[in-house]
Design a protein around this motif. Structure first.
Motif, mmCIF file in Angstrom:
data_model
loop_
_atom_site.group_PDB
_atom_site.id
_atom_site.type_symbol
_atom_site.label_atom_id
_atom_site.label_comp_id
_atom_site.label_asym_id
_atom_site.label_seq_id
_atom_site.Cartn_x
_atom_site.Cartn_y
_atom_site.Cartn_z
ATOM 1 N N THR A 232 0.844 -1.192 0.000
ATOM 2 C CA THR A 232 0.000 0.000 0.000
ATOM 3 C C THR A 232 0.881 1.245 0.000
ATOM 4 O O THR A 232 1.956 1.279 0.621
ATOM 5 C CB THR A 232 -0.955 0.020 1.208
ATOM 6 N N LEU A 233 0.433 2.277 -0.683
ATOM 7 C CA LEU A 233 1.189 3.519 -0.744
ATOM 8 C C LEU A 233 1.309 4.174 0.624
ATOM 9 O O LEU A 233 2.198 5.003 0.841
ATOM 10 C CB LEU A 233 0.516 4.490 -1.727
ATOM 11 N N PHE A 234 0.444 3.787 1.551
ATOM 12 C CA PHE A 234 0.469 4.421 2.872
ATOM 13 C C PHE A 234 1.512 3.788 3.780
ATOM 14 O O PHE A 234 2.004 4.426 4.706
ATOM 15 C CB PHE A 234 -0.937 4.401 3.461
ATOM 16 N N ASP A 235 1.855 2.560 3.526
ATOM 17 C CA ASP A 235 3.052 1.997 4.146
ATOM 18 C C ASP A 235 4.277 2.697 3.565
ATOM 19 O O ASP A 235 5.199 3.074 4.296
ATOM 20 C CB ASP A 235 3.116 0.498 3.887
ATOM 21 N N ALA A 236 4.293 2.871 2.240
ATOM 22 C CA ALA A 236 5.426 3.545 1.596
ATOM 23 C C ALA A 236 5.592 4.968 2.127
ATOM 24 O O ALA A 236 6.721 5.460 2.281
ATOM 25 C CB ALA A 236 5.212 3.564 0.087
ATOM 26 N N TRP A 237 4.478 5.635 2.405
ATOM 27 C CA TRP A 237 4.527 6.988 2.982
ATOM 28 C C TRP A 237 5.338 6.989 4.279
ATOM 29 O O TRP A 237 6.206 7.829 4.498
ATOM 30 C CB TRP A 237 3.106 7.475 3.215
ATOM 31 N N HIS A 238 5.048 6.055 5.144
ATOM 32 C CA HIS A 238 5.740 6.005 6.425
ATOM 33 C C HIS A 238 7.211 5.626 6.263
ATOM 34 O O HIS A 238 8.053 6.042 7.058
ATOM 35 C CB HIS A 238 5.050 5.014 7.357
ATOM 36 N N ARG A 239 7.525 4.844 5.263
ATOM 37 C CA ARG A 239 8.915 4.460 5.007
ATOM 38 C C ARG A 239 9.674 5.535 4.229
ATOM 39 O O ARG A 239 10.864 5.383 3.974
ATOM 40 C CB ARG A 239 8.963 3.168 4.184
ATOM 41 N N ASN A 240 8.953 6.579 3.793
ATOM 42 C CA ASN A 240 9.495 7.574 2.864
ATOM 43 C C ASN A 240 9.978 6.911 1.579
ATOM 44 O O ASN A 240 10.944 7.349 0.943
ATOM 45 C CB ASN A 240 10.641 8.377 3.498
ATOM 46 N N ALA A 241 9.289 5.837 1.196
ATOM 47 C CA ALA A 241 9.700 5.052 0.026
ATOM 48 C C ALA A 241 9.088 5.549 -1.276
ATOM 49 O O ALA A 241 9.371 4.995 -2.342
ATOM 50 C CB ALA A 241 9.316 3.583 0.234
ATOM 51 N N ILE A 317 -2.083 12.884 0.541
ATOM 52 C CA ILE A 317 -2.751 11.668 1.006
ATOM 53 C C ILE A 317 -3.980 11.374 0.137
ATOM 54 O O ILE A 317 -4.221 10.222 -0.248
ATOM 55 C CB ILE A 317 -3.153 11.795 2.486
ATOM 56 N N SER A 318 -4.737 12.400 -0.197
ATOM 57 C CA SER A 318 -5.920 12.214 -1.052
ATOM 58 C C SER A 318 -5.518 11.686 -2.428
ATOM 59 O O SER A 318 -6.223 10.857 -3.016
ATOM 60 C CB SER A 318 -6.672 13.541 -1.208
ATOM 61 N N PHE A 319 -4.387 12.156 -2.929
ATOM 62 C CA PHE A 319 -3.888 11.674 -4.222
ATOM 63 C C PHE A 319 -3.547 10.197 -4.153
ATOM 64 O O PHE A 319 -3.927 9.416 -5.037
ATOM 65 C CB PHE A 319 -2.664 12.490 -4.628
ATOM 66 N N TYR A 320 -2.840 9.785 -3.106
ATOM 67 C CA TYR A 320 -2.494 8.371 -2.984
ATOM 68 C C TYR A 320 -3.750 7.505 -2.840
ATOM 69 O O TYR A 320 -3.810 6.392 -3.368
ATOM 70 C CB TYR A 320 -1.556 8.155 -1.797
ATOM 71 N N GLU A 321 -4.744 8.015 -2.141
ATOM 72 C CA GLU A 321 -6.018 7.299 -2.049
ATOM 73 C C GLU A 321 -6.611 7.105 -3.440
ATOM 74 O O GLU A 321 -7.109 6.021 -3.781
ATOM 75 C CB GLU A 321 -7.008 8.082 -1.179
ATOM 76 N N ASP A 322 -6.530 8.149 -4.251
ATOM 77 C CA ASP A 322 -7.090 8.098 -5.604
ATOM 78 C C ASP A 322 -6.317 7.120 -6.487
ATOM 79 O O ASP A 322 -6.915 6.375 -7.273
ATOM 80 C CB ASP A 322 -7.063 9.501 -6.216
ATOM 81 N N VAL A 323 -4.986 7.107 -6.370
ATOM 82 C CA VAL A 323 -4.166 6.181 -7.166
ATOM 83 C C VAL A 323 -4.539 4.737 -6.849
ATOM 84 O O VAL A 323 -4.752 3.916 -7.752
ATOM 85 C CB VAL A 323 -2.666 6.418 -6.902
ATOM 86 N N GLU A 324 -4.628 4.404 -5.556
ATOM 87 C CA GLU A 324 -4.992 3.037 -5.174
ATOM 88 C C GLU A 324 -6.399 2.696 -5.640
ATOM 89 O O GLU A 324 -6.652 1.592 -6.142
ATOM 90 C CB GLU A 324 -4.874 2.870 -3.658
ATOM 91 N N LYS A 325 -7.317 3.624 -5.470
ATOM 92 C CA LYS A 325 -8.708 3.358 -5.854
ATOM 93 C C LYS A 325 -8.818 3.078 -7.350
ATOM 94 O O LYS A 325 -9.500 2.140 -7.774
ATOM 95 C CB LYS A 325 -9.595 4.531 -5.461
ATOM 96 N N SER A 356 -0.251 4.332 10.994
ATOM 97 C CA SER A 356 -1.630 4.298 10.509
ATOM 98 C C SER A 356 -1.660 3.929 9.034
ATOM 99 O O SER A 356 -0.837 4.403 8.251
ATOM 100 C CB SER A 356 -2.291 5.663 10.682
ATOM 101 N N GLU A 357 -2.605 3.074 8.684
ATOM 102 C CA GLU A 357 -2.844 2.769 7.265
ATOM 103 C C GLU A 357 -4.328 2.949 6.931
ATOM 104 O O GLU A 357 -4.842 2.381 5.976
ATOM 105 C CB GLU A 357 -2.368 1.347 6.945
ATOM 106 N N TYR A 358 -5.014 3.781 7.737
ATOM 107 C CA TYR A 358 -6.443 3.988 7.521
ATOM 108 C C TYR A 358 -6.807 4.453 6.104
ATOM 109 O O TYR A 358 -7.843 4.048 5.577
ATOM 110 C CB TYR A 358 -6.994 5.006 8.523
ATOM 111 N N PRO A 359 -5.998 5.307 5.447
ATOM 112 C CA PRO A 359 -6.416 5.775 4.121
ATOM 113 C C PRO A 359 -6.627 4.658 3.103
ATOM 114 O O PRO A 359 -7.364 4.836 2.127
ATOM 115 C CB PRO A 359 -5.271 6.706 3.693
ATOM 116 N N MET A 360 -5.989 3.499 3.319
ATOM 117 C CA MET A 360 -6.158 2.398 2.373
ATOM 118 C C MET A 360 -7.599 1.890 2.349
ATOM 119 O O MET A 360 -8.004 1.219 1.398
ATOM 120 C CB MET A 360 -5.208 1.253 2.694
#
Length: 717
Positions: A232-241, A317-325, A356-360
């Protein structure tokens, strides 16, 4: 949970001049699991399974549950199948496929998760003899077909994963193919990678299985198809990946984006904000990102989370939500409409709870099931090692997993375990099955079971997660099945409903680890032990009051489960139902007498479960199963001097701490004789029996004189 992590962990430990001690628990005794030479007397609860799997038709998702066509609820109690330890196989030869399918069914397992099918042969399905990864190996596919046919025949559903560990090649025409590893994160937005994922799905899911005479897209035994794993991109967010790293990691898992993919994602971000936000909002975002007019606006990163940059962070964060969706919607449409796949779909998993990975949830709710992963004290993650979970309910696997379950959608746990070695790991399986049933989750799959290729393997515990020859966890899989599939533990009476707004979800991504696992100020994580817990809305703000509650006793609203802490901070959990009863934890520090079970043992810590293995409650049952779980080690296993790090994993045979003391069974209606039969590693009576002594309405007997972890109890009336 990957083998490479274990190697890194061992190298880390050995880099220090640690003072060590060998097998400090000299009282541990050899006791090994065996799946060969099983007689008719072996414990067998496969009667819980509908055979063949999918006999009633396709399982669907309705009102937050998995159901058969007639509306009957389905639960999945399963294991992952992997091959990380030496001598193991993910796709067994046909003779082994028959053996292990029957074995898993005998232990009450009705689902297996096949994860790494996108590895090269001989581990996975992809033929390595090409310059691309688009060719499946025919011989390996035939073995998989037979394996699935045997699982289906024995009443075991299958969960297939599509993108997990695929290593791309030059002929795949993927930019930076040598640098992206297993393609975590980039798989969501690189168009070529998405097409390759579709090709793999087509080749696998439209494949015709000659043994079941169905193609996989029309096979009711294939209950779930997972699109990606721990991605998930939100794990990557926390890793700065989601931004380039100075060097490419040696580990193919969770790699940072390359310059090419980072620039691509930034271009997509700018297109997104132009279409979603007003001119004034875009100007605010540009200002907070410190982007000059005419320049692309960069994406915020975890280190940029300042109070003055909230609009920029929220937009990112909204953008990453949109990419995953967009990815999940596209893949769902392809699988369902183009390939006519009838199985249920899972996206990714909520798998790290120190963030947190709630946005996923915004993207994953486009599919059929919400899913979580969790481990108690994973050996390669920071934090405590070798401490009991019963002492920390708020950070337990149950509390962590409960945070992301959505109302109206089935919730599954496709990976869970209490890592080996741990002096308290016997607590894991009975607790997750009991509270999973109480929470009415739709599936629990322990990570992992690794079939062995050597028929003479009597074994030991090969790594931190392989339960296949674990002398306590394998017997516990039976009681777990009884509590969860048979629903010995009742569902909660009440439900705690939580809500979040879009802004609150974004804010969780900036909170410190001290707010884990829920990242919801004021919310009491102990609700999960009292009531069912679900998120009911992602569009409504809710604030919680900071309230101090007494957490010395966490009692379920059904009164069947009690999690208690004493003045020393030590814990004990009791399960008290008509069909299963258990005492788990520091049993000697608590006075616990259940409806039919009383325990007085010498061990400091143990997990003792008693279950009916016929269709009658304990007080009227003719056959009971008693499991006594203590410490487990391998011969030659080496801890450091503080018993916090494993220096040497050891080898065969596995060793068990025999639970010793007195067991009392009470209120057994009309009982005339109670005979206790110790079982060997295959679940067959050892030939020695113990006759319980009657005293009033009590039947008492001793355990511990015979080396075993489980007993069959026969009651004559």
């Amino acid at each position: 949970m990957r083998k490479k992590y274990y190697l890194l962990f061992l190298l880390f430990c050995l880099s220090f001049n640690c003072k060590v001690e060998k097998n400090s628990d000299s009282g541990l005794k050899p006791f090994s699991v065996n799946y060969q030479d099983i007689g008719d007397e072996a414990i067998d609860i496969s009667f819980l399974l509908e055979k063949p799997a999918g006999k009633s038709g396709f399982v669907t998702a309705q009102n937050g549950k998995l159901v058969k066509p007639d509306g009957t609820q389905v639960r999945l109690w399963g294991v992952n199948i992997t091959d990380w330890t030496k001598g193991s196989t993910q796709i067994p030869e046909k003779e082994d496929a028959r053996l292990y399918a029957k074995t898993l069914a005998r232990y009450g397992i009705n689902c297996v998760r096949l994860t790494f099918l996108d590895f090269f042969t001989p581990r996975g399905l992809i033929n390595p003899n090409f310059d691309n990864t688009g060719n499946l190996d025919a011989e390996q596919l035939d073995k998989l077909d037979y394996w699935i046919s045997q699982l289906k025949e024995n009443g075991i559903y299958i969960d297939l994963n599509l993108l997990v560990g695929r290593t791309f090649k030059e002929g795949d025409n993927v930019e930076d193919y040598k640098k992206i590893g297993w393609a975590k994160y980039v798989s969501y937005f690189d168009s070529q990678l998405i097409e390759l994922q579709k090709d793999f799905a087509k080749d696998l899911l439209t494949h015709y299985n000659p043994y079941t005479k169905t193609s996989y897209n029309n096979e009711p035994a294939i209950v779930i198809v997972e699109l990606v794993n721990e991605n998930t991109l939100f794990d990557a967010w926390h890793r700065n990946a989601l931004h380039p790293a100075s060097e490419v990691s040696w580990d193919p898992n969770f790699r940072n984006l390359t310059n090419y993919h980072s620039e691509l994602l930034t271009q997509m971000f700018n297109n997104f904000i132009r279409n979603k936000f007003s001119k004034a909002e875009i100007e605010s975002i540009r200002k907070q990102a410190q982007a000059k007019k005419g320049e692309l606006i960069s994406r915020a990163s975890r280190k940029d989370n300042l109070e003055t940059q909230k609009d920029w962070v929220h937009a990112t964060i909204s953008f990453y939500e949109d990419v995953e969706k967009r990815y999940f919607v596209e893949m769902k449409k392809y699988l369902k409409d183009t390939l006519s796949v009838k199985s249920l779909l899972i996206g990714s998993n909520d798998f790290l709870h120190n963030q947190s990975e709630y946005p996923m949830l915004y993207s994953n709710r486009e599919l059929d099931i919400i899913d979580g992963h969790v481990y108690w004290q994973h050996p390669t993650w920071p934090g405590k090692i070798n401490t009991p979970m019963v002492n920390e309910p708020d950070s337990s696997t149950i509390a962590k997993l409960s945070r992301i379950a959505l109302a109206g959608m089935p919730y599954t746990v496709s990976e869970v375990n209490n890592a080996f070695p741990n002096d308290y790991e016997s607590e894991g399986i009975p607790l997750i099955s009991a509270y999973g049933s109480f929470q009415d989750w739709s599936g629990i799959m322990v990570y992992t079971f690794e079939p062995k290729t050597d028929p003479d393997y009597r074994g030991f515990v090969g790594d931190a997660f392989d339960i296949s020859h674990h002398p306590v966890k394998m017997p516990q899989m039976i009681v777990g099945s009884l509590m969860y599939l048979r629903a010995d533990v009742a569902k909660a009476n009440g439900t705690v409903l939580r809500t979040y707004s879009d802004k609150q979800i974004s804010q969780t991504m900036t909170m410190p680890v001290e707010d884990s696992p829920y990242y919801t100020p004021g919310y009491d994580a102990s609700d999960v032990f009292k009531h069912k817990v679900r998120i009911v809305s992602l569009d409504k703000a809710q604030n919680y009051d900071e309230t101090k509650q007494d957490k010395k006793l966490l009692l379920s609203d059904t009164k069947e489960l009690a999690w208690e802490l004493n003045s020393k901070g030590n814990g004990c959990v009791t399960i008290n139902t008509p069909f299963t009863q258990a005492i788990i934890g520091f049993t000697n520090e608590f006075e616990k007498e259940l409806d039919n079970l009383d325990v007085n043992v010498d061990n400091e810590f143990s997990a003792i479960t008693l279950s009916s293995i016929d269709d009658k409650p304990i007080n009227n049952s003719n056959q009971l199963l008693l499991i006594t779980g203590g410490k487990v080690e391998n011969t030659g296993q080496v801890w450091d001097s503080e018993r916090k790090k494993i220096i040497k994993r050891g080898s065969a045979p596995s060793l068990v701490e025999v639970v010793s003391g007195k067991i009392t069974l009470s209120n057994l209606d009309r009982a005339k004789k109670v005979v206790v039969k110790p079982l060997d590693g295959s679940g067959v009576p050892l030939g020695e029996t113990i006759e319980a002594e009657k005293s009033g309405r009590n039947w008492m007997f001793s355990v511990g004189e015979i080396i075993t972890t489980w007993y069959k109890i026969e009651i004559s009336r």
